[in-house]
Structure formats: structure tokens, C-alpha cells
Design a protein around this motif. Structure first.
Motif, short mmCIF file in Angstrom:
data_model
loop_
_atom_site.label_atom_id
_atom_site.label_comp_id
_atom_site.label_asym_id
_atom_site.label_seq_id
_atom_site.Cartn_x
_atom_site.Cartn_y
_atom_site.Cartn_z
N VAL A 1 28.68 46.89 32.11
CA VAL A 1 29.47 47.57 33.33
C VAL A 1 30.21 46.11 33.85
CG1 VAL A 1 29.01 48.31 35.59
CG2 VAL A 1 27.71 48.99 33.72
N ALA A 2 29.58 44.85 33.72
CA ALA A 2 30.24 43.73 34.30
C ALA A 2 31.29 43.57 33.45
CB ALA A 2 29.10 42.64 34.35
N ARG A 3 31.30 43.78 32.00
CA ARG A 3 32.41 43.45 31.16
C ARG A 3 33.73 44.35 31.45
NH1 ARG A 3 34.43 45.11 26.18
NH2 ARG A 3 35.54 43.45 25.03
N SER A 4 33.33 45.57 31.74
CA SER A 4 34.29 46.48 32.16
C SER A 4 34.96 46.24 33.35
CB SER A 4 33.63 47.92 32.14
OG SER A 4 34.49 48.86 32.59
N TYR A 5 34.15 45.71 34.47
CA TYR A 5 34.58 45.21 35.74
C TYR A 5 35.42 44.28 35.54
CZ TYR A 5 34.69 44.18 40.70
OH TYR A 5 35.07 43.99 41.95
N VAL A 6 35.26 43.04 34.74
CA VAL A 6 36.35 42.08 34.68
C VAL A 6 37.58 42.30 33.92
CG1 VAL A 6 36.57 40.05 33.29
CG2 VAL A 6 34.22 40.50 34.40
N LEU A 7 37.41 43.39 32.87
CA LEU A 7 38.58 43.68 32.08
C LEU A 7 39.51 44.31 33.09
CD1 LEU A 7 37.06 44.84 28.69
CD2 LEU A 7 38.46 42.88 29.24
N TYR A 8 38.95 45.22 34.05
CA TYR A 8 39.65 46.12 35.01
C TYR A 8 40.34 45.10 35.81
CZ TYR A 8 41.15 49.27 38.26
OH TYR A 8 42.09 50.39 39.32
N LYS B 1 32.13 53.32 40.35
CA LYS B 1 33.43 53.42 39.56
C LYS B 1 33.14 52.74 38.23
CE LYS B 1 36.89 54.56 42.86
NZ LYS B 1 38.00 54.21 43.59
N ALA B 2 32.37 51.41 38.10
CA ALA B 2 32.21 50.71 37.12
C ALA B 2 31.27 51.39 35.97
CB ALA B 2 31.77 49.34 37.54
N PHE B 3 30.09 51.90 36.64
CA PHE B 3 29.17 52.64 36.00
C PHE B 3 29.77 53.86 35.44
CE2 PHE B 3 25.84 49.87 37.99
CZ PHE B 3 25.14 49.71 36.79
N LEU B 4 30.59 54.61 36.03
CA LEU B 4 31.11 55.60 35.61
C LEU B 4 32.08 55.31 34.49
CD1 LEU B 4 31.66 59.01 36.30
CD2 LEU B 4 33.62 58.10 37.59
N ALA B 5 32.63 54.42 34.53
CA ALA B 5 33.85 54.06 33.35
C ALA B 5 32.77 53.71 32.01
CB ALA B 5 34.67 52.87 33.69
N VAL B 6 31.77 53.23 32.24
CA VAL B 6 30.89 52.76 31.14
C VAL B 6 29.99 54.04 30.52
CG1 VAL B 6 29.23 51.34 30.14
CG2 VAL B 6 31.02 50.51 31.53
#
Length: 957
Positions: A118-125, A56-61
Motif C-alpha cells: 500500500v505504501a509503494r502504491s501511495y508513493v507511486l501515485y 483509497k490507497a488500500f482500495l487501489a491495492v
């Protein structure tokens, strides 16, 4: 993008439960990794959920097409494997990790693999979800407690806002997996009772006080109250150990191992624990601790442990519940070859309440002075050196938490000639006064009063004065208000009562051999001495009608509750050890029957009890589980003998030579409820028979197994065991000696005793005695079950003991009334009004009244019949309380003669309803129903459910 194991919290407060008593906690299996969610729920570790979260994280980015590529798929697979492998390396034996830890590892793996976006998106989520949860929780809490900010005073004297969120977390955790409890209501009521500047400790105590008022309307609140109290207990211990300031139950999964090791270090450093405990493999031991078992306690159970059992440093408790169990288990395993494995085995039966060691073992196991034995039986000889030597032994034994039974029969009676002074003796009573005051003076380190029972045979010339020791009138110099007393009654006396014959009293210095005789030999010698007395050849003798003395015995039992009535002949005729000595008395609680010898052997017994309801499965006794528990229990009891600290050498000598133990049971009434069987039924009598038969079989088998491993006890040769005579067989000897017209007992059996009998003869026994049913007053409180073999005292009452007052409500009754839609506030008030009885409440069906009949509604004959069935399987005796709502001379005569006729060895307290009372209060006023703490000994002005609350019999259990 968040892993699926972190779904929004869902309240578990209304989750149905199948048992009315205790929630069952699923333990982590060896090698299994589990995840604790934010709401405290524990679920299996599932790496597929990590793969979903990362995808899901990769999908968002990168969008749908990129996320579906083989590169992303392979990357996710490899990173997930890395994370899983890391957890397995960290916890090779399995364990529990927090959801936040899982998410931290996901974030770290993405960063290390160069997937910064991807990691940054995961952290923000994660941060966004965290803010959402906080906002949601804040809104919920505001709705619950309003916007009034309470300031609390913390430990250093400064003030800060009350952490309402943590308070809410603690309450929700306390209600987890319990039905019909309301965490929001607890928090609301608590906040109403807080004031600005309240000490933070008192704020958390207010949670406890709020929850405990709800127990009378819903039994599950006893678990809620216990868990809220545990939060304060954790705070005190963790702070003192330097591990943490506070921790929720879910956080204890990670903290317990560290706290355990810190506790051992602090305990050894402060000379509270044996340094031997540090030589264990502490990592292995720590990883075996099951924090979730903290959730098994009732309020009464955990408060009792905290007040009287947990080790303290400068009055601050440094033990946590699972640390306490492990300390006891390690102390009992110090001499084992595989100490860690045995300690964990012992820990498992203790911490799950399948078996419970006696109070002295729980107090002292693993300490510098491990006095683990429960009872000591002594003889007092007929000379000043011996008398005061015996009183000194009493003091030393009592100092380290031992209960005492003293045989005073050899001491010459009032008016008997003293050659050394050419004078006359003052008899037994003045020395009993000294023994009484010694018991008061040596109060077992302040934990409880010294506890002693004096025994005297019925033919002793001082018997009439002995009967009056507990009277509140007369010369106070010849009264013993703090000491128990018991008649040691030979069969011949009751035969004389039955035939309206005479009875002759003697001074033992003129008839010295009567003390050591029993059965037909006693009868022949006694009649010889009677003839001598008739012709004036015995100077100190008195003849009275046997019925007159019997009536006085019953009258004093009615008036003062003493002396208890115990039977000399069955104790000796059925003793496996009659080849090496005579049983001269029982102990403080009348369940121990071991041979003693003045100046040479003080008998010692080591007690523990099987928890019967823990061995019920689908309404039947789970014999497979029972066999496992009994095997472990007998091993633990046998270990006590070698580890034990002996205050006097004669006790060590006796215990090492004969190695007696006393395995009993508790929760008999609970086990009947689980089968829907009334106490007043043949089915209950049959269950008493079958359950005790199984315990007896497995206990004898376990002792034989230990003999095969460790060798038989020293005096095995010549014992009844060595002749293939088991407890069930020894009944025939009693029938033969007493005469068949004076005894009627059931001798049926259901198990393969022939095979076991041959095994015992061939291999031997590790222990001279293996069974005895003690009162279990405190350990049953700790375990949350009914005491010993007792019927339910009341279905709703307040129990008072040294730890305070506790509302006790019968959870089985509540469950049944709920099923019939009869449980409401009106029923609660009716129960208060009728002192816990259902009998006068019209809307209660008759079968429910019968099932939940209370102790004073159970005819004594049922208690005696059930006890008779158990007695045939027991090589020692049982603490049998008898209840009478309206005692009379005729009833007393009938019940005690029936006890003798049914082959019982001993009886314990006689209890009357007359001294109890209740405050008629309503549930709406918030007061605890002030029902007296328990049934009184007849004539007592201060009713007690058991001597434990005084506490005397706690010395046994």
C-alpha cells in the motif's frame, strides 16, 4: 490516494476583497494545527482527509471488498490517530505544517505498520501527481515566457539558468487574495526586461520594478510590489543568518522561528542587540510569530522599514519584518513580570498595525543603547556657560534620534547691557546660528539630520530679527536655514492685535519674571513694565503697533513657512503640571507641552499612535477594541520611561519624576472614508470630537490602572489630576483667565467622566501627561494609512522621500469609482493632469468630489474646527498643518485668529499649493506620474509633504 488538502492549485489572484486598503490575514489560533497547500492556501488540519487518502490507497491495492473490511477500517483509523498525535506532540501550541509533510507521515506510517504494498502504491501515485503538476506548470510557463532561456549570474559569479518556476511561484504568492491583479502579466513584462547574464538579485528586483508601475491603475499592486520586495529582503537576511539561501512566503511558516533565534544570536554576538533578549523563553516567543502578517505591508511601508529601520551588519540587513516587530516588543517588555506574555501582547498590536510606536522606539528598542524617547524640551539660560551647555545637550540628545525644542526667551536681546564686560549683547541670533550648525553636524548616525526648533516669546526685543531667520536674503551669518522656529505668543498680544493697541518689546534681563508668568498675572506684570518703560526706567525697550508685528509674523510665515505660531497661555493654563513648573515652549512638531526648568529639568516625551481605521467596524468606531489597544499602548509608553537611555541626567530626572507620555492617532482621513464622511462636514467635526473623547477616556483610564498597579508619578500631588480636573475641565480655567469674549469652544461630552474623575482623584495617575497628536509621517507610511489628522494630499501622486519615489493612489476613491464604472486609463490620466484632484473632471458626481476633496480643497476652517474639538480632550497639543491654495494676508489673519479663538494650543506648518507641479504624462508610456512630493511650506522652493522627508519631524514619529 493523495490527501484531499492537496487539490490542484487554483489562482487566487481574482478573489474579491471587501477593503480597498489592506488584506486581512487570518491568524492561527492557539493550539490549532493548520495545513499549507502547494498554492500557499492555509486550511484547518482535518484527519478525516487522511483517512480518505489511506482508504483509497488500500482500495487501489486490495480491491473494493478488502478495502471495506473491518481490518482495513481499523488499521486506517489507528494510523490516522498516530499521525495526528505525532503532529500534536511536535506542536503542542499549534502551528502550520506543509501538505508534503502530511503525506510524508502517511507514507511513513504505512511502512512502519508493514503495509509495504500500500505504501509503494501511495508513493507511486504521489510521484505521478508530481510529474503531472510539473508538466502542467511547465506548459503554462512556456506559454507565458516563451522558450528563451535566460542565464543569470549568481552570488559566486557563476552562471546558471533562471529558475522561472520559482519566479512564477513568488509572483503567484504575491498576488494571493488580492483582487484585480494579474500575476501572469507581471511575469511576462518582467521576462521582457531581463537579459542574458543578469545578476540574480537584479532579476528579482525586476519583478518589483514591474509591479510598481501598475500601482497607479490598481492600488492592490502596492501589496503585490511589497510582497515581491519581501522575497529579496528574505533572501538577504536568511543568507546572512545562515538559515537558507531563499524562501518563499509559504516556506517562512517553518523558517521564521529558526530565523528569529539565529537573528538574536548574531545580533548579540555583533553587539547590535541587548544580551537581555536571550534570557526570554525563545521557543515561546518564536512560536508567537505570525508570518502571514508580512502580507499586510504596502510597498512604501516595507521599503521604508528596510531602508531605515531594520538592523544591519556591515550594511546587510539581518532583520525580517516579524522579527523586527518582536525585537521592538521584547525590548519594551524587559522589565515586565511576565515578559513573554507582555512581549507577545505588544507584538500583536504592532504587527497588526493597531498601534505604532514612534520612530526612536522602533529604531532602538532591544538594542544596547535603547534611546526610545521622541522629544526633548530645553531652556537656554542667559550666560555663556548655560548657552553652550544647552547647545552641548542638543548635540547629545540629537545624536540618539531625539527631536528638540529650545526655549531661547531668557537670553538677553541685542543691545542689552552686559555687566561682566561692560559691553552690549549681540542678542539671541548669533547663538541660534551655532545651534543651527550643531543640528547639521550631529546627524543622528547618518539616519537623518539633527532636528531642532527654537522658540521665542513675542515680547522679546529680538523678535523682529527672529522672524527673519529663514529668509534667503540678508546677512547669512544671521540666518538659520536648517533650523525650525516658532513664536511663543501670549494671549495679551492677540488681545492688543484685536484692539489695534501697541506692543512693547523688552530684553529679558530687565523683565526676568515675564518668562515664567502667564494668564492674568502675565498681563498685570507686562503692563507694569510698560509703564516703567514709558518713564525710562527700562533701558532696552521698543514700542510698536501690535498689528504691525502681527502682519510681519504672518508675512514671514507666508514667505518662509516660519516661525510657526503657538500660544503660551492655553499651554500653561490647561497644563496638569502647573504646580511644579511652566511650559516655556513646545517641541519640534508643536504637539508636546511640558514644563521645563533650566539646569534642572529637560522635559522628555515618549510618543505612539493609535491607528484609527483599524478600530472601525461596520462603519462605526469599535470602542471595545479601542479600549484594549489604548490600554496596551499606554503600558508600552510607560515602559519606555524606565527602559530609556538618557543622554543627559536632567532629562532622566524630569522623565522619572513626571513620567509624561503622548498617545496620539493616525489614519483620521481613512476613518472618515470608511464612514463615507467628507472632511468638510459637521459629521467629520463630530467624529473628530467623539473619537478623541474615547481615546482620551481610555488613555486616562489606562494610566490610572497603571497607577493602581505601579504607583502614581512622583509629582502627582497638587496637579490638576489630583484635584479632579481633567482636560475637559481645564477649558474653564482658560475661559476665565482669557475672558469669554476671546474664546469660543464646544464643551459637550458623551461618556461617563464623573466616575473616571473620581477614580483619578482616588487612585492617581501613572503619567503626568498622556495625550499628544504627532505628525506620524513615517509610522503612517509603515502602517499604510493617512498621516495623523491630515486630509488626503492628492488622490494620485508620487511621494518622494529618503527611500525613493512611490506612487500613491487613494484606494477608497478607486473602489468608489470602480463601483460606478468610472475607473479606467482615461481617469488615471485625468487625475495626473489635474494633480490628483477630481474637482475639474466633469463626469465625477458632486458627492464624490466632496468626499475625495484634497488637502488644498478643504477650507482651513474645517481643520481648525476639528482640531478645536480634539483639543478639549487632550492634555498636551496636536501637530496641526494648515493648507491654503491661495493664501492672502486676510485669510492668514482670519485662520490664525480663529485657531486662537477656538482654544488651540499650537499650530504647525502653513502649506501652500503654489510650489507644486506635475509632469503631464500618459499611463501608456509606463512612466510614473512625476507629481511633486508634497505641499510646500509657503514660499518654499522645495515642496515636501512633511518635514519627515527632509527629514526633521521624523524625530517625533
Amino acid at each position: 490516494m493523495e490527501t484531499e488538502v492537496s487539490k490542484p492549485e487554483q489562482s487566487a489572484a481574482k478573489t474579491p476583497t471587501n477593503t480597498p486598503s489592506r488584506p486581512e490575514i487570518e491568524a492561527t489560533k492557539p493550539g490549532e494545527i493548520r495545513v499549507i497547500r502547494r498554492n500557499g492556501k492555509v486550511t484547518p488540519y482535518d484527519d478525516s482527509k487522511i483517512e480518505v487518502a489511506m482508504t483509497k490507497a488500500f482500495l487501489a491495492v486490495e480491491g473494493g471488498a478488502a478495502a471495506a473490511s473491518s481490518r482495513v477500517h481499523e488499521t486506517v483509523r489507528q494510523l490516522t490517530k498516530q499521525i495526528t498525535d505525532a503532529f500534536k506532540r511536535r506542536m503542542p501550541g499549534g502551528g502550520i505544517i506543509h501538505i508534503e509533510d502530511v503525506q510524508d507521515q502517511v507514507e511513513l506510517a504505512l511502512m512502519r505498520n508493514g503495509e509495504q504494498k500500500v505504501a509503494r502504491s501511495y508513493v507511486l501515485y504521489r510521484e505521478e501527481r508530481s510529474r503531472e503538476r510539473a508538466a502542467r506548470d511547465t506548459a503554462k510557463l512556456d506559454a507565458l515566457v516563451g522558450d528563451n532561456q535566460v542565464m543569470v549570474t549568481v552570488e559566486d559569479g557563476s552562471k546558471r539558468p533562471l529558475d522561472v518556476e520559482r519566479l512564477h511561484t513568488v509572483v503567484v504568492e504575491a498576488c494571493k487574495d488580492l483582487s484585480d491583479v494579474e500575476p501572469d502579466q507581471i511575469l511576462k513584462d518582467t521576462m521582457r526586461n531581463l537579459y542574458d547574464g543578469v545578476a540574480i538579485k537584479d532579476a528579482y528586483q525586476a519583478l518589483v520594478m514591474t509591479a510598481r508601475t501598475m500601482i497607479e491603475k490598481e492600488p492592490n499592486y502596492t501589496y503585490v510590489t511589497a510582497r515581491l520586495l519581501l522575497d529579496s529582503i528574505r533572501s538577504e537576511a536568511l543568507r546572512e543568518l545562515g538559515v537558507a539561501k531563499r524562501a518563499t512566503q509559504s516556506e517562512m511558516n517553518a523558517i521564521y522561528p529558526e530565523a528569529f533565534k539565529a537573528y538574536l544570536s548574531v545580533g548579540v554576538e555583533n553587539e547590535l542587540l541587548s544580551p537581555e533578549l536571550l534570557s526570554f523563553d525563545l521557543d515561546k516567543i518564536a512560536n508567537a510569530i505570525k508570518p502571514e502578517r508580512d502580507m499586510l505591508f504596502t510597498y512604501l511601508g516595507i521599503q521604508t522599514l528596510f531602508d531605515r529601520y531594520f538592523i544591519h551588519k556591515d550594511e546587510v540587513r539581518i532583520e525580517l519584518p516579524q522579527v523586527f516587530w518582536m525585537r521592538v516588543a521584547m525590548g519594551l517588555a524587559v522589565n515586565e513580570d511576565d515578559r513573554e506574555a507582555r512581549a507577545i501582547e505588544f507584538y500583536d498590536v504592532l504587527s497588526t498595525f493597531h498601534y505604532m510606536s514612534s520612530t526612536p522606539t522602533l529604531f532602538n528598542s532591544g538594542t544596547l543603547r535603547p534611546q526610545l524617547s521622541s522629544c526633548y524640551l530645553t531652556n537656554v539660560p542667559d550666560d555663556l556657560d548655560g548657552i553652550y551647555g544647552a547647545i552641548k545637550d542638543n548635540a547629545l540628545l540629537s545624536k540618539f534620534a531625539g527631536g528638540l525644542g529650545n526655549d531661547w526667551t531668557p537670553v538677553r536681546g541685542l543691545g542689552a547691557y552686559i555687566k561682566g564686560t561692560n559691553g552690549k549683547s549681540q542678542g539671541v541670533v548669533p547663538f541660534l546660528k551655532v545651534a543651527n550648525d550643531t543640528a547639521v553636524a550631529v546627524n543622528q548616525g547618518g539616519k537623518r539630520k539633527g532636528a531642532v526648533c527654537a522658540y521665542l516669546e513675542t515680547w522679546h526685543i529680538d523678535i523682529e530679527e527672529f522672524l527673519e531667520l529663514r529668509k534667503n536674503t540678508g546677512d547669512d551669518r544671521r540666518r538659520t536655514h536648517d533650523m525650525n522656529s516658532a513664536n511663543w505668543v501670549p494671549d495679551l498680544f492677540l488681545k492688543r492685535v484685536s484692539s489695534d493697541g501697541d506692543w512693547t518689546l523688552f530684553s529679558p534681563n530687565e523683565v526676568p519674571d515675564l518668562h515664567d508668568l502667564y494668564g492674568k498675572e502675565f498681563e498685570e506684570r507686562y503692563e507694569y513694565y510698560e509703564e516703567m518703560a514709558k518713564y525710562g526706567k527700562i533701558k532696552t525697550a521698543k514700542t510698536i503697533p501690535a498689528n504691525v508685528l502681527w502682519r510681519k509674523m504672518l508675512s514671514m510665515l507666508f514667505e518662509t513657512g516660519h516661525p510657526w505660531i503657538t500660544f503660551k497661555d492655553p499651554c500653561n493654563l490647561r497644563s496638569p503640571q502647573q504646580h511644579v513648573g511652566v511650559v516655556h515652549s513646545s517641541n519640534l512638531c508643536t504637539e508636546i507641552t511640558l514644563n521645563t526648568k533650566a539646569g534642572e529639568e529637560i522635559a522628555v516625551c515618549n510618543l505612539g499612535s493609535v491607528n484609527l481605521p483599524k478600530h472601525m467596524k461596520d462603519g462605526k468606531l469599535d470602542t471595545e477594541q479601542l479600549e484594549k489597544t489604548v490600554s496596551t499602548a499606554v503600558r508600552m509608553l510607560d515602559n519606555v520611561i524606565d527602559i530609556n537611555f538618557y543622554p543627559v541626567d536632567t532629562a532622566r530626572k524630569s522623565n522619572m519624576r513626571h513620567r509624561p507620555v503622548g498617545l496620539g492617532l493616525m489614519g483620521f482621513q481613512d476613518a472618515l472614508y470608511l464612514q463615507n464622511i467628507p472632511y468638510t462636514s459637521e459629521a467629520a467635526v463630530d467624529f473628530a470630537d467623539n473619537a478623541m473623547e474615547a481615546i482620551s477616556y481610555y488613555a486616562i483610564q489606562a494610566s490610572t490602572d497603571l497607577a493602581e498597579e505601579r504607583g502614581s508619578y512622583e509629582s502627582f500631588a497638587g496637579s490638576l489630576w489630583s484635584q479632579g480636573i481633567l482636560p475637559i475641565d481645564s477649558i474653564e480655567k482658560l475661559i476665565e483667565e482669557r475672558g469669554a469674549e476671546f474664546i469660543e469652544v464646544d464643551t459637550s461630552s458623551t461618556m461617563d467622566w464623573d466616575t473616571l474623575r473620581e477614580r483619578v482623584k482616588t487612585i492617581g495617575m501613572r503619567n503626568s501627561n498622556v495625550m499628544a497628536i504627532a505628525p506620524t509621517a513615517t509610522i503612517s507610511n509603515i502602517s499604510g494609512v493617512s498621516q495623523s489628522i491630515e486630509p488626503t494630499y492628492q488622490n494620485l501622486y508620487v511621494k518622494s522621500n529618503l527611500s525613493g519615489e512611490f506612487t500613491v493612489v487613494n484606494p477608497y476613491m478607486v473602489k468608489e469609482l470602480k463601483a460606478r464604472k468610472l475607473w479606467d486609463s482615461v481617469m488615471v490620466n485625468d487625475l495626473k493632469y489635474y494633480e490628483g484632484s477630481l474637482q475639474h473632471i466633469d463626469r465625477i458626481p458632486s458627492e464624490i468630489k466632496e468626499l475625495f476633496a484634497t488637502a488644498f480643497e478643504v477650507e482651513p476652517k474645517w481643520l481648525v474646527e476639528a482640531a478645536s474639538r480634539r483639543q478639549k480632550w487632550i492634555d498636551q497639543a496636536q501637530s496641526l498643518n494648515l493648507y491654503m491654495s491661495e493664501p492672502s494676508g486676510k485669510k492668514l489673519d482670519m485662520v490664525y485668529r480663529m485657531a486662537w479663538f477656538r482654544g488651540l494650543k499650537t499650530t504647525y506648518y502653513l502649506r501652500s499649493l503654489g510650489a507644486t507641479s506635475t509632469e503631464k504624462s500618459t499611463i501608456s508610456d509606463g512612466k510614473l506620474n512625476a507629481v511633486s512630493s508634497g505641499p510646500a511650506a509657503v514660499g518654499s522652493a522645495a515642496p515636501k509633504a512633511c518635514a519627515i522627508d527632509e527629514p526633521d519631524c521624523e524625530a517625533c514619529q
